[in-house]
Every structure is written in structure tokens, then in C-alpha cells.
Scaffold this active site. Structure first.
Site, mmCIF file in Angstrom:
data_model
loop_
_atom_site.group_PDB
_atom_site.id
_atom_site.type_symbol
_atom_site.label_atom_id
_atom_site.label_comp_id
_atom_site.label_asym_id
_atom_site.label_seq_id
_atom_site.Cartn_x
_atom_site.Cartn_y
_atom_site.Cartn_z
ATOM 1 N N GLU A 1 -7.486 -2.652 2.075
ATOM 2 C CA GLU A 1 -6.732 -1.335 2.502
ATOM 3 C C GLU A 1 -6.831 -1.123 4.106
ATOM 4 O OE1 GLU A 1 -6.987 3.385 1.575
ATOM 5 O OE2 GLU A 1 -7.966 2.006 0.332
ATOM 6 N N GLU B 1 -11.726 11.299 -4.873
ATOM 7 C CA GLU B 1 -11.883 11.148 -3.575
ATOM 8 C C GLU B 1 -10.953 12.307 -2.655
ATOM 9 O OE1 GLU B 1 -9.751 7.967 -0.380
ATOM 10 O OE2 GLU B 1 -10.792 7.103 -2.062
ATOM 11 N N GLU C 1 -9.313 10.691 12.494
ATOM 12 C CA GLU C 1 -8.484 9.724 12.820
ATOM 13 C C GLU C 1 -7.703 10.125 14.026
ATOM 14 O OE1 GLU C 1 -5.751 6.162 10.446
ATOM 15 O OE2 GLU C 1 -6.965 7.899 9.453
ATOM 16 N N LYS D 1 0.916 -1.199 0.141
ATOM 17 C CA LYS D 1 -0.005 -0.023 -0.108
ATOM 18 C C LYS D 1 0.965 1.450 0.097
ATOM 19 C CE LYS D 1 -3.450 2.579 2.744
ATOM 20 N NZ LYS D 1 -4.235 2.446 4.117
#
Length: 467
Positions: free
Chosen positions: A311, A451, A263, A218
Site C-alpha cells: 500500500e 482503523e 500528511e 488500491k
């Protein structure tokens, strides 16, 4: 400075501040950390630490622990965030030229579980009493350049038909928010950042090609855009808008860095540490015209997507692996949940750990951050490979974007989010916005670009720029 660092914490009457913590966001230089009307606001500055490079977290940790070691602390409230407090923002990369910083304010206002308190911090030898603390707070509030917004009595459900206003939510008494029109920034313009859209999509393609070689699983690629607002950028207004619209996020403001992150990198209270990990994103505008309830659509598309779940699993494994050496017990969700925000849905998981004593001491917030950052959620995996590829492909110094931002106290408590959905105010009329995407095998450049625009939306809204 004199030889003694002194702090005094006293309770305030919460009835005097019905808007909660956002009621104090009235200065552009305010230090801010708030969620659901609770949190901390700081005014002024009596000490600052800065560092760059790979040891920035540990150097800041040593500086803070030495500062508070012999502090004279009077605290009648004794909650996380009382007594000595510093706000901080750290560069994402160890190679960044951006200075990481801890800032000790003169005044801190805290709100938690219905309790409100005031802390005055000083190196002076003068009197330190409840009267001096209240007088200092009044001085800072009276000198505010940006007046506090008054809640509207009505709720607006649609855009203004005149077409020159957008919607803004402001705190209502008793929590929640009401929605009222916010004038759009006159003459505001957006400019290309470090890479054009086409060049950034080419970087995504190059990242996917590297992933398919097996070099990494990733990669997180970020991009920037620059907003110019001739009427001026007011950080206090931006913070109030973010705090009201994005109540499930942590709204932060430190030295020109502003945003509302969903987050949590690490929250420490006593020996308990918690984190919220996000990976997997869906623009809520994509649900328009879909049959069924929007959350059903989000569950089907996010939780049902092998790419999105892969992911997310990488991000969870990254954090729990790095946190495990500091923990004697750990719990994480078996299945991610759907986090609903005004602009997007995310796959999210909460992690909770009981910290172990290491060499007779529970690890500090900054020691944990040193071990955890950067996680796969903002860098990729393996970390070294992903970091090198970021530097090659982004053509961007992220500065504080995607770095840790938050606060810590002398007792070891603290909250540190990842500086996402944010921007850096670079001049009185210029703001640089950042957004990034997790790239895995199967990522499509056009979808990733879309996005980023969804992730820019919180800051664009708060700046009064239609998107």
C-alpha cells in the site's frame, strides 16, 4: 475595494508570545496553519475566491497571481509567509458541490525559527503603518470569544478518577506540552453518517472484489460520523488541543474545516518542494500487552507486513510519478520510516525535489497541486477507476475532506497538507468527522472499520468525546 492591494509586514517581539503560534488561536473564526508552535494565524477577511469543478486549482491560481501582481508590498521580515498571504481549502472531488476557496485575511501573525511577525493586508486608502497593524491585531484579539488556555504547572499522567474528564495537552513555555484535564463535552452524542458501519464494511468488501478483478490496485474508502455537542463547538479550543497533542502534524483551520494532518501534499520554498507520504496504519492501542518496546512492535507489524508495504509503495510511486515532470532532481527515502503519533503509527516517506523552470517560470503551489491531487494515498490507483468507485461505494460527498488545505504567499512559497484527521463544523453544536482507509487485496472489513475509529480519535479527543 480600491484599486490597490497593500500589505505591511513588521517584526514582533517573540518574548511577548511564549506559547508560539497556538497563543493566537483564540477566535473560532481564526485561520490556522501550525506545527511545533510555528506557522500562521489569520484574522478577518478582505477578499475571497471560490470555485468548483475540475479547474478549481488553476482558476484559484490565476486569481491569486492577478491579485498580487501589482500589490504594494512593504516587508521588513522577508520570510516564507510574509507579505501577501491567502489561506485555502479545496474540495476533494472535481464533482463535489462543495466550494473550494482562497481567503485573504486582514491580519496574519507568523512564527518561524524563533521569529514572530505581523502582516496587515488592506484594499483601503488609509494609513498603513506598524501602529495600524498592531492596533488591528489588538482589536481582533480583544474581541476573542474563546479565552486562551493557561498552561498547567503540573503534568497529569492518568485520567481523572471521577471519570468525567479526559486529558488535554496545552503548550508550555519553551515548546513541548504539558497535560491537564479537559472536561468532557456534556451530553455529546455520536450519530451514524452517510453509511452505517455494516453498510460501510460491505462497501469495503465490494472494493476488495473489484481489486481482485484487476480493475485497480488500491482504493481509499472514507466514512463519516456526526457529533452533536449541546454546549457548543468552539473551533479555537479544538485547534489548540490538536496543536498541543499532535505536534508532529500540521494543525489547520479554514472556514469551519478543522483538523491535524500528518500528511504534507506539497511544501514549496523557493525552488525546493517537499512532501510527506503516508500509507500503512497501526492503532497504538494494538500494542497493549505486547512484549518489547512499542516501536519494535510497530516496526515488526508495519514494516514487516507485505500488505502495508505494498500500500505504501503504491502511494510513493503515485506522488513521485506525478511530481517528476516538474522536477530537475528528486530524492525519496529508499525505505519508509515509522511515524509515531499519539493515536497511530504510520509508514511514512519524505520526498524532496528541486523544481524545474517550465516556460521560464517555476511552477506555483497550486499548479503543482493541480498535477498531484488526488494521490493514491487518498484516492487509489488508477485514479480514474478509483475515483469512480469511490463515488459508487461511499454514498458521501467528501467536501473538503482529503482535499488540499494550507496557505500560499506572493513569492510562490506555501504549505499544503491533505485535510485528514479532520472535521467540518456544520452548525454551532454539530460537527461531521471523516476518516478513510486504503483498501488493497487482503484488506479485512472489520480491521478497516477499527482503523477508521483510530483515525477519528484526534478529533474526538479535541471535542471532549471519549472513545
Amino acid at each position: 475595494m480600491t484599486s490597490t492591494f497593500r500589505t505591511l509586514t513588521v517584526p514582533l517581539d517573540g518574548n511577548d508570545f511564549p506559547g508560539g503560534l497556538p497563543a493566537f488561536l483564540v477566535r473560532d473564526d481564526v485561520l490556522c496553519w501550525t506545527r511545533r508552535e510555528a506557522g500562521l494565524a489569520g484574522f478577518g477577511e478582505i477578499a475571497r475566491f471560490t470555485a468548483t469543478g475540475p479547474e478549481r486549482f488553476l482558476e484559484a491560481d490565476i486569481w491569486w497571481r492577478h491579485l498580487v501582481l501589482e500589490a504594494d508590498v512593504a516587508d521588513s521580515v522577508e520570510l516564507p509567509g510574509t507579505g501577501p498571504v491567502a489561506f485555502g481549502s479545496f474540495a476533494f472531488s472535481k464533482t463535489s458541490a462543495h466550494e473550494s476557496r482562497l481567503i485573504v485575511p486582514e491580519i496574519v501573525v507568523g512564527v518561524r525559527d524563533g521569529q514572530v511577525w505581523l502582516t496587515q493586508l488592506t484594499f483601503d486608502d488609509g494609513p498603513l503603518t506598524e501602529d495600524t497593524a498592531v492596533a488591528a491585531l489588538d482589536r481582533w484579539l480583544r474581541s476573542a470569544a474563546v479565552p486562551a488556555a493557561e498552561p498547567s504547572e503540573s503534568t497529569t499522567a492518568a485520567g481523572d478518577p471521577a471519570g468525567d474528564r479526559t486529558l488535554a495537552a496545552v503548550p508550555a513555555k519553551g515548546g513541548g506540552a504539558v497535560v491537564r484535564p479537559l472536561p468532557l463535552a456534556a451530553g455529546a452524542t455520536l450519530h451514524t453518517g452517510s453509511l452505517s458501519e455494516e453498510a460501510w464494511m460491505a462497501a469495503v468488501e465490494a472494493g476488495v472484489a473489484e481489486i481482485r478483478t484487476g480493475a485497480l490496485e488500491k482504493l481509499v474508502l472514507a466514512r463519516d460520523v456526526v457529533a452533536t455537542i449541546p454546549s457548543g463547538v468552539h473551533a479555537a479550543t479544538v485547534l489548540r488541543e490538536l496543536a498541543a497533542r499532535y505536534r508532529e502534524c500540521w494543525t489547520y483551520g479554514v472556514d469551519g474545516l478543522v483538523g491535524a494532518t500528518p500528511e504534507m501534499l506539497i511544501q514549496v520554498e523557493g525552488r525546493t518542494a517537499q512532501a510527506r507520504v503516508l500509507a500503512g496504519t497501526l492503532d497504538r492501542r494494538d500494542a497493549h500487552g505486547e512484549d518489547g518496546l512499542p516501536m519494535d512492535y510497530a516496526t515488526r507489524v508495519l514494516a514487516g507486513s507485505e500488505k502495508q508495504r505494498h500500500e505504501h509503495e503504491i502511494a510513493i510511486q503515485s506522488l513521485t510519478t506525478q511530481l517528476a515532470p516538474f522536477s530537475e532532481a528528486m530524492n525519496a527515502h529508499d525505505e519508509p520510516f515509522i511515524l509515531e503519533l499519539p493515536n497511530v503509527w504510520h509508514l511514512a516517506s519524505d520526498v524532496k525535489a528541486e523544481l524545474a523552470e517550465i516556460e521560464g517560470h517555476v511552477p506555483t503551489c497550486l499548479a503543482l497541486i493541480n498535477a498531484l491531487h488526488p494521490t493514491a494515498a487518498v484516492c487509489g490507483t488508477p485514479t480514474q477507476v478509483a475515483g469512480a468507485l469511490i463515488r459508487k461505494l461511499e454514498h458521501l460527498d467528501r467536501g473538503p475532506y482529503a482535499g488540499p488545505v494550507g496557505w500560499l504567499d506572493a513569492a510562490g512559497n506555501g504549505e499544503w497538507g491533505i485535510a485528514l484527521r479532520g472535521a467540518v463544523i456544520e452548525s454551532p453544536d454539530t460537527v461531521r468527522l471523516y476518516a478513510g482507509c486504503g483498501i488493497v487485496d487482503g484488506s479485512q472489513p472489520e480491521a478497516e472499520l477499527a482503523e477508521t475509529w483510530a483515525k477519528f480519535r484526534p478529533m474526538l479527543e479535541s471535542l471532549g468525546i471519549a472513545n
